[in-house]
Design an enzyme around this catalytic site. Structure first.
Site, PDB file in Angstrom:
ATOM      1  N   HIS A 121       7.616  15.595   3.789  1.00 28.87           N
ATOM      2  CA  HIS A 121       6.543  14.665   2.961  1.00 28.87           C
ATOM      3  C   HIS A 121       7.469  13.839   3.158  1.00 28.87           C
ATOM      4  CE1 HIS A 121       5.124  14.539  -1.421  1.00 28.87           C
ATOM      5  NE2 HIS A 121       5.644  12.850  -0.719  1.00 28.87           N
ATOM      6  N   ASN A 291      -4.273  16.710  -3.101  1.00 28.15           N
ATOM      7  CA  ASN A 291      -3.299  15.534  -4.222  1.00 28.15           C
ATOM      8  C   ASN A 291      -4.821  14.831  -4.201  1.00 28.15           C
ATOM      9  OD1 ASN A 291      -1.272  16.777  -3.787  1.00 28.15           O
ATOM     10  ND2 ASN A 291      -0.787  15.044  -2.173  1.00 28.15           N
TER      11      ASN A 291
HETATM   12  C1  FCB Z   1       1.507  10.437  -3.292  1.00 28.88           C
HETATM   13  C2  FCB Z   1       3.004  10.981  -2.392  1.00 28.88           C
HETATM   14  C3  FCB Z   1       3.610  11.091  -3.417  1.00 28.88           C
HETATM   15  C4  FCB Z   1       3.641  10.403  -4.834  1.00 28.88           C
HETATM   16  C5  FCB Z   1       2.064   9.642  -5.693  1.00 28.88           C
HETATM   17  C6  FCB Z   1       1.958   8.546  -6.510  1.00 28.88           C
HETATM   18  O1  FCB Z   1       0.164   9.481  -2.895  1.00 28.88           O
HETATM   19  O2  FCB Z   1       2.230  12.017  -2.221  1.00 28.88           O
HETATM   20  O3  FCB Z   1       4.774  11.881  -2.914  1.00 28.88           O
HETATM   21  O4  FCB Z   1       4.199   8.964  -4.036  1.00 28.88           O
HETATM   22  O5  FCB Z   1       1.559   9.870  -4.350  1.00 28.88           O
END
Ligand code: FCB
Length: 443
Positions: A121, A291
């Site tokens: 990450h 996400n």
């Molecule tokens: C995503 C990221 C995460 C966080 C959120 C708000 O893009 O994966 O680490 O910062 O946004």
């Protein structure tokens, strides 16, 4: 029938990432990563802030996990810090790094919580950036080695593996827009990074299958499947171009469909593909992580280098300026289900940055965040009933943390963190989430 009604085996959790929450930047044998370096570049991160301390989960993990258990969260998605596990990027493994994640997993299990580990990450060891980072092919071997160490050392205690978080952000925000580490603005390097991230993922999955470990393994994307700003053909084409460049270049090769024609044909862009690469990338995966935060309409823009640009939309926005568009999540899940042939999906991040304040009673009344979560969760519940193969949901984030280039100014947590004291205050949204999980979220 209540809207927030989910199958009994639905996976509920919260998510974080190492650089954003751990702190202990100079402890336990951790080396520097690209975000340590980037945050020292004047103007790169708000206020010159960094992840040195963050919410200090490295020292507070016990109390954080106890809070998760008290609130009934069933799974915790955290990430493993490469610079903690192999400080020199390749080679010697740091036992203290491994010990930290082992203890974290054991503590989760003791509290009845599953461990969902993201291997990467965004905290690339700086030493590997010095060799070209994701734009250099050598990163693929280094990542495979690092992932192999994670499997060998932690394979008996991780319940779900995610190889890489948001390849789009790694390649484009890091190497094209330059707003994330390493802060490069170069389309060739960005496209090289796209291919190397894809290849690193596939190579790690291939290595994983040889270990005989049984926990599911997948990848987390932040797909963009935007709607066109108008019915004009040019805007419709722009929306397809955006989807191809931002999403299909990652999803298609993993699904064995190669790189999309719009990108390699129409736009004439190319990836440094060598013989055998596409087979390595296309390893079968057990699930797809999605996400989702927001979506903006896309229009044709002859002046933009990539021929499209995003248009402002009328929806309410969060503190990030991101419009709340739950229907965008629906578009994504429906599209992914179609192109993937129904591979199980998990929402691995969804959340809202608010202007949160602790009141005199120690409560945080984050109505806007609850409204946001509720809208997205209702939609998820409906989609499951309509046959979308969605198996779980992780709220971003368990607690307020270091929000990359925005530093500590944006609060995404469902738990508030007072950075001066490291005291945690569950926000109202944490109780809302607890009740949804328990099954009586409507009341
Ligand atoms: C995503 C990221 C995460 C966080 C959120 C708000 O893009 O994966 O680490 O910062 O946004």
């Amino acid at each position: 029938m209540p809207k927030l009604d989910f199958p009994d085996d639905f996976v509920w959790g919260t998510a974080t990432a190492a650089y954003q929450v751990e702190g202990a930047g100079h402890e336990g044998g951790r080396s520097e990563c690209i975000w340590d370096t980037f945050s020292r570049v004047p103007g790169a991160v708000y206020g010159g802030e960094n992840g040195d301390i963050a919410c200090d989960q490295y020292h507070h993990y016990r109390e954080d996990i106890a809070l998760m258990a008290e609130l009934g969260f069933k799974s915790y998605r955290f990430s493993i810090a490469w610079p903690r596990v192999i400080p020199s990027g390749t080679g010697k493994v740091n036992p203290e790094g491994i010990a930290y994640y082992r203890t974290l997993c054991e503590e989760l299990h003791r509290n009845g919580i599953k461990a969902c580990a993201t291997i990467y990450h965004w905290d690339l060891p700086q030493i590997l950036q010095d060799r070209g980072g994701w734009a250099d092919r050598s990163v693929v071997e280094a990542f495979t080695e690092y992932a192999g160490v994670c499997f060998a050392e932690l394979g008996d205690c991780v319940d779900r593996w995610i190889t890489i978080n948001e390849p789009f952000c790694i390649a484009y925000l890091g190497y094209y827009y330059g707003v994330h580490a390493p802060g490069i603005r170069n389309i060739d390097q960005a496209l090289r990074a796209v291919h190397h991230v894809n290849l690193a993922h596939g190579s790690a999955v291939r290595a994983y299958r040889k270990t005989g470990l049984k926990a599911p393994i997948g990848i987390t994307w932040n797909p963009s499947t935007p709607r066109p700003a108008t019915r004009n053909e040019a805007d419709k084409k722009a929306a397809l171009t955006a989807r191809a460049l931002e999403t299909e270049v990652f999803i298609y090769p993993v699904l064995g469909k190669g790189y999309p024609e719009i990108v390699t044909g129409d736009l004439g862009l190319s990836f440094p593909v060598q013989s055998g690469d596409l087979e390595i990338i296309a390893q079968p995966i057990d699930f797809i992580g999605v996400n989702y935060y927001n979506e903006s309409p896309v229009a044709f823009d002859g002046k933009a280098p990539l021929t499209y640009s995003s248009k402002p939309s009328w929806q309410d926005t969060s503190e990030m300026g991101w419009p709340t568009v739950p229907q965008g999540l629906k578009r994504q899940l429906v599209w992914i289900q179609e192109v993937s042939g129904g591979i199980p999906m998990y929402i691995t991040e969804n959340g809202y940055a608010g202007d949160d304040k602790v009141d005199a009673e120690g409560r945080v009344h984050d109505r806007e965040r609850i409204r946001y979560l509720r809208k997205h969760l209702e939609l998820c519940g409906d989609l499951i009933k309509e046959g979308i193969n969605l198996k779980g949901y992780y709220a971003w984030s368990f607690a307020d943390n270091f929000e990359w280039a925005y530093g500590y100014t944006k609060r995404f947590g469902i738990v508030y963190v007072d950075y001066a004291t490291q005291k945690r205050y569950p926000k109202d949204s944490a109780y809302f989430f607890r009740d949804v999980i328990a099954g009586y979220g409507e009341w």
